[in-house]
Design an enzyme around this catalytic site. Structure first.
Site, PDB file in Angstrom:
ATOM      1  N   TYR A 238      56.916 -54.792 -14.616  1.00  0.00           N
ATOM      2  CA  TYR A 238      55.962 -54.744 -13.829  1.00  0.00           C
ATOM      3  C   TYR A 238      54.812 -55.286 -14.653  1.00  0.00           C
ATOM      4  O   TYR A 238      54.284 -54.759 -15.723  1.00  0.00           O
ATOM      5  CB  TYR A 238      55.530 -53.320 -13.315  1.00  0.00           C
ATOM      6  CG  TYR A 238      54.086 -53.092 -12.761  1.00  0.00           C
ATOM      7  CD1 TYR A 238      53.938 -53.731 -11.341  1.00  0.00           C
ATOM      8  CD2 TYR A 238      53.118 -52.682 -13.516  1.00  0.00           C
ATOM      9  CE1 TYR A 238      52.631 -53.889 -11.051  1.00  0.00           C
ATOM     10  CE2 TYR A 238      51.921 -52.665 -12.955  1.00  0.00           C
ATOM     11  CZ  TYR A 238      51.591 -53.175 -11.675  1.00  0.00           C
ATOM     12  OH  TYR A 238      50.132 -53.323 -11.109  1.00  0.00           O
ATOM     13  N   SER A 291      41.260 -49.434  -9.061  1.00  0.00           N
ATOM     14  CA  SER A 291      42.692 -50.167  -8.584  1.00  0.00           C
ATOM     15  C   SER A 291      42.893 -49.714  -7.309  1.00  0.00           C
ATOM     16  O   SER A 291      43.028 -48.555  -7.004  1.00  0.00           O
ATOM     17  CB  SER A 291      43.824 -49.878  -9.661  1.00  0.00           C
ATOM     18  OG  SER A 291      43.331 -50.065 -10.736  1.00  0.00           O
ATOM     19  N   CYS A 293      41.299 -50.163  -4.217  1.00  0.00           N
ATOM     20  CA  CYS A 293      40.151 -49.608  -3.573  1.00  0.00           C
ATOM     21  C   CYS A 293      39.298 -50.822  -2.907  1.00  0.00           C
ATOM     22  O   CYS A 293      38.034 -50.802  -2.685  1.00  0.00           O
ATOM     23  CB  CYS A 293      39.222 -48.878  -4.163  1.00  0.00           C
ATOM     24  SG  CYS A 293      39.814 -47.262  -4.598  1.00  0.00           S
ATOM     25  N   GLY A 294      40.003 -51.967  -2.769  1.00  0.00           N
ATOM     26  CA  GLY A 294      39.332 -53.254  -2.051  1.00  0.00           C
ATOM     27  C   GLY A 294      38.509 -54.085  -2.896  1.00  0.00           C
ATOM     28  O   GLY A 294      37.734 -54.818  -2.386  1.00  0.00           O
ATOM     29  N   LYS A 295      38.849 -54.145  -4.106  1.00  0.00           N
ATOM     30  CA  LYS A 295      38.085 -55.159  -5.146  1.00  0.00           C
ATOM     31  C   LYS A 295      38.101 -56.226  -4.667  1.00  0.00           C
ATOM     32  O   LYS A 295      37.592 -57.351  -4.655  1.00  0.00           O
ATOM     33  CB  LYS A 295      38.584 -54.640  -6.495  1.00  0.00           C
ATOM     34  CG  LYS A 295      37.625 -55.553  -7.586  1.00  0.00           C
ATOM     35  CD  LYS A 295      37.478 -54.771  -8.827  1.00  0.00           C
ATOM     36  CE  LYS A 295      38.646 -54.140  -9.551  1.00  0.00           C
ATOM     37  NZ  LYS A 295      39.510 -55.360 -10.283  1.00  0.00           N
ATOM     38  N   THR A 296      39.792 -56.931  -4.495  1.00  0.00           N
ATOM     39  CA  THR A 296      39.971 -58.252  -4.160  1.00  0.00           C
ATOM     40  C   THR A 296      39.338 -58.544  -2.987  1.00  0.00           C
ATOM     41  O   THR A 296      38.763 -59.763  -2.855  1.00  0.00           O
ATOM     42  CB  THR A 296      41.620 -58.528  -4.209  1.00  0.00           C
ATOM     43  OG1 THR A 296      42.122 -57.985  -5.510  1.00  0.00           O
ATOM     44  CG2 THR A 296      41.707 -59.984  -4.127  1.00  0.00           C
ATOM     45  N   ARG A 404      52.643 -56.869  -5.165  1.00  0.00           N
ATOM     46  CA  ARG A 404      51.865 -57.691  -5.353  1.00  0.00           C
ATOM     47  C   ARG A 404      52.034 -59.217  -4.998  1.00  0.00           C
ATOM     48  O   ARG A 404      53.255 -59.577  -4.807  1.00  0.00           O
ATOM     49  CB  ARG A 404      51.430 -57.638  -6.824  1.00  0.00           C
ATOM     50  CG  ARG A 404      50.619 -56.169  -7.039  1.00  0.00           C
ATOM     51  CD  ARG A 404      49.953 -55.993  -8.455  1.00  0.00           C
ATOM     52  NE  ARG A 404      49.254 -54.592  -8.541  1.00  0.00           N
ATOM     53  CZ  ARG A 404      47.834 -54.652  -8.654  1.00  0.00           C
ATOM     54  NH1 ARG A 404      47.167 -55.586  -9.067  1.00  0.00           N
ATOM     55  NH2 ARG A 404      47.324 -53.344  -8.595  1.00  0.00           N
TER      56      ARG A 404
HETATM   57  C1  SPV Z   1      45.012 -52.570 -11.848  1.00  0.00           C
HETATM   58  O1  SPV Z   1      45.742 -51.634 -11.602  1.00  0.00           O
HETATM   59  O2  SPV Z   1      43.711 -52.492 -11.977  1.00  0.00           O
HETATM   60  C2  SPV Z   1      45.389 -54.071 -11.699  1.00  0.00           C
HETATM   61  C3  SPV Z   1      46.934 -54.132 -11.824  1.00  0.00           C
HETATM   62  O3  SPV Z   1      44.668 -55.129 -11.722  1.00  0.00           O
HETATM   63  S1  SPV Z   1      47.412 -53.909 -13.443  1.00  0.00           S
HETATM   64  O4  SPV Z   1      47.788 -55.010 -13.858  1.00  0.00           O
HETATM   65  O5  SPV Z   1      48.669 -52.852 -13.113  1.00  0.00           O
HETATM   66  O6  SPV Z   1      46.413 -53.269 -14.284  1.00  0.00           O
HETATM   67 MN    MN Z   2      42.773 -54.085 -12.017  1.00  0.00          MN
END
Ligand code: SPV
Ligand code: MN
Length: 644
Positions: A238, A291, A293-296, A404
């Site tokens: 992952y 992670s 929570c709508g950041k993207t 993802r």
């Molecule tokens: C997060 O979890 O904040 C991510 C994906 O951006 S990770 O690469 O798993 O951290």
């Molecule tokens: Mn992240």
């Protein structure tokens, strides 16, 4: 305090190579002429020694150097498919990768900071003594690449030459990891030596898949050696676990800022995006969100998208806060991505626009098309996902909630490539902190002082999401960055107060809280579920854009400045919506008891940490006093009409 180059260097001690000449001799034996010629580009002795010592540790059959030429990029992708790590899909450029069912998120319980005897780490993180980690690397990771190719990639965390960029090496036997890295990070191959000189350091990441199987998952480890800026990872794929330029090196960058670049730089878990305001002006935002929570989605609302996950910030010579995205691609959560909320992403994902995409852990139908939970499309009749065969009647979810897509930013229509690639960085005038909270905080509020702004960041809460294996419940999420803060939280908090109060900043940024997750049920509504929609984000950011330029005033309240109804109406009209006063009241009335309870929860939790900066408690105490006074005058739910 963190001490660099302190304690036994695990890689050096296992590999025993100490000179560039010895490194070169060893690498020659494992590298064909073509790759050796490529390696000649790199002359930084410490880098060559690291690579050679990694080769002694992993014992690969041969070494492949990723110079990120078009040829090398295509080769990595082809090998990922040949090795069965990815398979091609119907749309050109699309592939899919499956991780093991136990490896669907960052493995927090198998992730450790390597520590020296006298070293303090965050109470939230796991740590392992250097000797124990050393033994594990030697015993479990030795020889893991036997009969396989060791790849070496040179990427930069940021545009070459940017004040906050740090170059990094990724060593791995997974071509999926190389393929992902080629999408997510800019190459620094030709400029590596110069960048090491400029940055004064580089990060090293070592990963081997080992023999991948559910039985071997307990052997998976992610180690971060803060003293040597080196990571070790095994038995996982992952991307958040092996591709340690992302969160592994983000942690090192947090250390660099907290201990060695205090007051000058911050390393944040933030998107960067620009909004076009009146007269065509561009206003740039950097925003933190936990992670999942709508950041993207928030980042995508901008007219000038720069990045969706990480921001390296500094204060330039003119006193402007600048930021770069250390990445050039996105590793986004696909669940609930759909045409209504995410048109730019959907164009790529659905193949309407040519794009190189690696999907992970989604459902692929027999035609080779992608499906996922929340895509608002009918079920396919048959397909496969990371759990195996899939049919509607098997009762399995389509995709893992943390499944993802990996996509180059250049494929996204609102990406501002010139700005994003520029070493001078993006001038940031608005900083946001998002939580996920059903009943307490209003959709948007602005701090009146830097201390209040830092307190907003310190007070983020969210519901648990699927990005971390095993996470449940409602969590405090300081700055949405707590999982990546290696040292005691108090050191990081101190660095925040120092940075935002710095006299070097010519114009203080707007610092604001955001919350999209208020519900009808919690706010006296008659409907069900969320009070808002994804596209309302544009109105909240739009109001902040106006606020940053003094074009709206809002109302002063004990928690900060909130928008006036009439200021929001035109912003909603611009997204094709009415914004009735009743909805405004539901969203912006102050639920004083809830807020007081939240402050008490934060004070109780922070009260347990040693030596916290007193500014934080001063903000909380003042807010409590003002809220109690407000409650005495107006009751425990205060309509905005009483605040005006
Ligand atoms: C997060 O979890 O904040 C991510 C994906 O951006 S990770 O690469 O798993 O951290
Ligand atoms: Mn992240």
């Amino acid at each position: 305090m963190l001490r660099l180059n302190h304690g036994n260097d695990i890689l050096a001690s296992i590999g025993a190579i100490t000179t560039a000449a010895d490194a070169r001799a060893l690498l020659e034996g494992l590298t064909d002429e073509d790759n050796l010629r490529k390696l000649d580009t790199i002359t930084t002795a410490e880098a060559l020694i690291k690579i050679a010592n990694a080769a002694v540790l992993f014992q690969p059959r041969d070494i492949w150097i990723n110079d990120s030429s078009a040829e090398a990029m295509a080769f990595a992708r082809k090998r990922a498919v040949e090795e069965g790590e990815e398979f091609t899909m119907k749309n050109p450029g699309h592939t899919c990768h499956f991780d093991l069912p136990e490896d669907q998120g960052r493995m927090v319980n198998q992730t450790f900071y390597i520590v020296n005897d006298d070293e303090e780490t965050s109470v939230l993180a796991k740590k392992m003594h250097r000797d124990e980690a050393h033994a594990y690397v030697r015993e479990v990771m030795s020889g893991l690449m036997k009969g396989r190719t060791m790849t070496v990639s040179f990427w930069n965390r940021g545009p070459t030459g940017a004040a906050a960029a740090v170059p990094a090496i990724m060593i791995t036997d997974s071509f999926y990891v190389v393929h992902s890295g080629n999408i997510l990070y800019p190459t620094v191959f030709a400029a590596f030596d110069a960048e090491v000189q400029r940055a004064g350091t580089f990060f090293t990441n070592c990963h081997s898949m080992g023999e991948l199987s559910s039985e071997n998952i307990p052997k998976a480890r992610i180690f971060m050696d803060r003293s040597w800026f080196t990571t070790f990872s095994c038995y996982c794929t992952y991307a958040g676990n092996p591709l340690l330029l992302k969160k592994g090196n983000h942690r090192f960058a947090v250390d660099l800022c907290t201990y060695f670049r205090k007051e000058d730089q911050l390393s944040e878990h933030m998107f960067i995006t620009g909004l076009t305001g009146p007269g065509g002006r561009k206003t740039f935002f950097a925003g933190a969100a936990p992670s999942g929570c709508g950041k993207t989605t928030t980042a995508m609302v901008g007219t000038d998208f720069i990045g969706d996950d990480l921001a390296q910030m500094w204060i330039d010579g003119q006193g402007t806060i600048r930021a770069v995205n250390p990445e050039i691609g996105i590793f986004g959560i696909i669940e609930d991505v759909n045409w209504e909320g995410d048109p730019y992403l959907m164009e790529c994902i659905e193949g309407k626009k040519p794009a190189e995409i690696i999907f992970s852990n989604i459902l692929v139908d027999d035609e080779g098309l992608p499906h996922w939970t929340g895509d608002r499309q009918p079920d396919p009749a048959h397909g496969r996902n990371y759990l195996g065969e899939w049919t509607p009647d098997l009762g399995r979810h389509r995709s893992h909630p943390n499944s993802r897509f990996t996509l180059p930013c250049t494929s996204i229509d609102n990406f501002n490539a010139d700005r994003a690639r520029s070493a001078e960085g993006i001038p940031v005038s608005v900083i946001t902190y998002s939580g996920r909270d059903a009943d307490t905080m209003v959709p948007v509020w602005v701090a009146r002082t830097p201390d209040e702004g830092v307190a907003i960041g310190a007070s983020i809460v969210s519901k648990a999401t699927a990005t971390e294996v095993g996470a449940t419940g409602v969590n405090r999420q300081p700055w949405a960055n707590a999982p990546f803060i290696p040292g005691p939280l108090t050191d990081y908090m101190q660095a925040q107060f120092l940075f935002f109060n710095s006299s070097k900043i010519a114009q203080k940024p707007v610092m604001a809280g955001l919350n999209y997750f208020l519900t009808h049920e919690a706010r006296g509504g008659s409907g069900k579920g969320l009070l808002g929609e994804k596209k309302d984000v544009k109105a909240w950011l739009g109001w902040l854009e106006l606020y940053a330029h003094g074009d709206v005033k809002g109302y002063d309240t004990p928690i900060g400045v909130i928008p006036r109804h009439e200021e929001l109406v035109p912003l909603f009209a611009a997204i094709g919506k009415e914004y009735p006063r009743e909805l405004y009241e539901m969203q912006f009335a102050l639920y004083v008891d809830n807020i007081l309870r939240r402050i008490d929860l934060q004070m109780a939790a922070y009260g347990k940490e040693a030596n916290l900066p007193p500014q934080l408690f001063a903000v909380y105490e003042r807010q409590k006093a003002d809220l109690n006074a407000l409650k005495a005058a107006h009751g425990s739910v205060v309509p905005v009409s009483d605040l005006a």
